[in-house]
Structure formats: structure tokens, C-alpha cells
Design an enzyme around this catalytic site. Structure first.
Site, PDB file in Angstrom:
ATOM      1  N   LYS A  11      42.620  59.965  51.398  1.00  0.00           N
ATOM      2  CA  LYS A  11      42.347  59.639  52.803  1.00  0.00           C
ATOM      3  C   LYS A  11      40.859  59.343  53.069  1.00  0.00           C
ATOM      4  CE  LYS A  11      46.316  62.193  54.613  1.00  0.00           C
ATOM      5  NZ  LYS A  11      46.802  63.085  55.697  1.00  0.00           N
ATOM      6  N   TYR A  51      53.226  55.815  59.459  1.00  0.00           N
ATOM      7  CA  TYR A  51      53.424  57.161  60.005  1.00  0.00           C
ATOM      8  C   TYR A  51      54.416  57.167  61.176  1.00  0.00           C
ATOM      9  CZ  TYR A  51      49.772  59.486  57.230  1.00  0.00           C
ATOM     10  OH  TYR A  51      49.043  60.045  56.214  1.00  0.00           O
ATOM     11  N   ARG A  87      53.070  67.606  45.405  1.00  0.00           N
ATOM     12  CA  ARG A  87      52.968  68.495  46.566  1.00  0.00           C
ATOM     13  C   ARG A  87      52.331  69.831  46.171  1.00  0.00           C
ATOM     14  NH1 ARG A  87      55.105  66.585  50.920  1.00  0.00           N
ATOM     15  NH2 ARG A  87      55.495  68.548  51.965  1.00  0.00           N
ATOM     16  N   THR A  93      49.549  71.520  54.116  1.00  0.00           N
ATOM     17  CA  THR A  93      48.969  70.487  54.991  1.00  0.00           C
ATOM     18  C   THR A  93      47.645  70.952  55.592  1.00  0.00           C
ATOM     19  OG1 THR A  93      51.206  69.777  55.558  1.00  0.00           O
ATOM     20  CG2 THR A  93      49.428  69.044  57.018  1.00  0.00           C
ATOM     21  N   ASN A 114      42.556  65.945  55.654  1.00  0.00           N
ATOM     22  CA  ASN A 114      43.050  66.816  54.584  1.00  0.00           C
ATOM     23  C   ASN A 114      43.153  66.104  53.229  1.00  0.00           C
ATOM     24  OD1 ASN A 114      45.335  65.334  55.103  1.00  0.00           O
ATOM     25  ND2 ASN A 114      46.708  67.080  55.354  1.00  0.00           N
ATOM     26  N   HIS A 117      47.553  62.396  51.132  1.00  0.00           N
ATOM     27  CA  HIS A 117      48.947  62.363  51.585  1.00  0.00           C
ATOM     28  C   HIS A 117      49.821  62.261  50.345  1.00  0.00           C
ATOM     29  CE1 HIS A 117      52.703  61.050  53.443  1.00  0.00           C
ATOM     30  NE2 HIS A 117      52.750  60.137  52.479  1.00  0.00           N
ATOM     31  N   GLU A 128      57.743  54.491  50.572  1.00  0.00           N
ATOM     32  CA  GLU A 128      56.291  54.424  50.740  1.00  0.00           C
ATOM     33  C   GLU A 128      55.646  53.576  49.646  1.00  0.00           C
ATOM     34  OE1 GLU A 128      55.990  58.724  53.065  1.00  0.00           O
ATOM     35  OE2 GLU A 128      55.023  58.527  51.108  1.00  0.00           O
TER      36      GLU A 128
END
Ligand code: CMP
Length: 140
Positions: A11, A51, A87, A93, A114, A117, A128
């Protein structure tokens, strides 16, 4: 289990701090292989569509504004149990709740900034990945 794929975004908070290499190193050390990668600057329309599932959430506008505040690195990651593996190394998150040793605990700034993603299911990973990559751009 056979190797499969997930989708990752590094990000704007991470590109701004020049830590895309540090993030990628943690992904690789977690057993994931980068089989596609490009640095892009998303349009507002693109971020809103990506999103879209969060459109009704109170943080939607801030999320979109943040995601277009600078470049991002979109990646396809390959590995055994790739979605869960990614993950696990990303962490919760909210970095305040993330385990020590995860990307978000070690590198993220806030629940919004954060750093990464990652897809939450194989089905969403496929959607995605197709949103950002043509099949020939993915080289395993
Ligand atoms: P990500 O995995 O990219 O998916 C949606 C993003 O919304 C999430 O990471 C967070 O960075 C961001 N976000 C911002 N505020 C919140 C919030 N209050 N709850 C959950 N996600 C949030």
C-alpha cells in the site's frame, strides 16, 4: 496441497517509506513466490471498484482516498496454501492487534495505513488477480 495463488497490494504507506523490498522479503521468507509484480497508481474509479464490497462501510471514502494517495505495488504470490500463508504473514488488519513477526506488526502505521492487502479466499484471489493482471503477465 498443490501450490496456488493469492493477490497482494503493497500500500501507499509502504511505497512512501521505501519499504517495498522489506515487505517482499517477509513474503518470500514466509514461503511465497512473487510470480507477477507491478508498481501502479490507482485511479479513484479503480480503487472504488476494487474495494466495492466495502462501499457501505463508514471508512470507504477514506480507504479509497488513502489507496490513491501514492503508488502501490500489486503482486501475484504463489505457494502452498497461498491465501492463508499470506494472511498469516500479514497479521491482523489493525497492526495494534497483529502478532509479533507479522508485516503489519513490524511495519504498518495504522488500521488504514496497514502496508499490505491480501485476498481472503481462493475465489476472491482469482477475481482480484484478474482485476490487475493479464494471464501472460503472470510467470510462475
Ligand atoms: P484491506 O485488507 O486492504 O481491506 C479493506 C481495508 O480497509 C483494510 O485492509 C484496512 O486497511 C481498511 N480499513 C480502514 N479502516 C478500517 C476499519 N475501521 N475496519 C476495517 N478495515 C479498515
Amino acid at each position: 496441497m498443490a501450490a496456488n495463488r493469492t493477490f497482494s497490494i503493497i500500500k501507499p504507506d509502504a511505497t512512501r517509506r521505501n519499504i517495498t523490498g522489506a515487505v517482499t522479503k517477509m513474503l518470500e521468507e514466509a514461503g511465497l513466490r512473487v510470480v507477477a509484480s507491478k508498481r501502479i497508481h490507482m485511479s479513484r474509479e479503480q480503487a472504488e471498484e476494487f474495494y466495492g464490497v466495502h462501499r457501505e462501510r463508514p471508512f470507504f471514502n477514506d480507504l479509497v482516498t488513502f489507496m490513491i494517495s501514492g503508488p502501490v505495488v500489486v503482486q501475484v504470490l504463489e505457494g502452498e496454501n497461498a491465501v492463508q500463508r499470506n494472511r498469516d504473514i500479514m497479521g491482523a488488519t489493525n497492526p495494534a492487534n497483529a502478532d509479533v513477526g507479522t508485516i503489519r506488526k513490524e511495519l504498518a502505521e495504522s488500521i488504514e495505513a496497514n502496508s499490505v492487502h491480501g485476498s481472503d479466499s481462493d475465489e476472491n484471489a482469482a477475481t482480484e488477480i484478474a482485476f490487475f493482471f493479464k494471464p501472460e503477465e503472470i510467470v510462475g
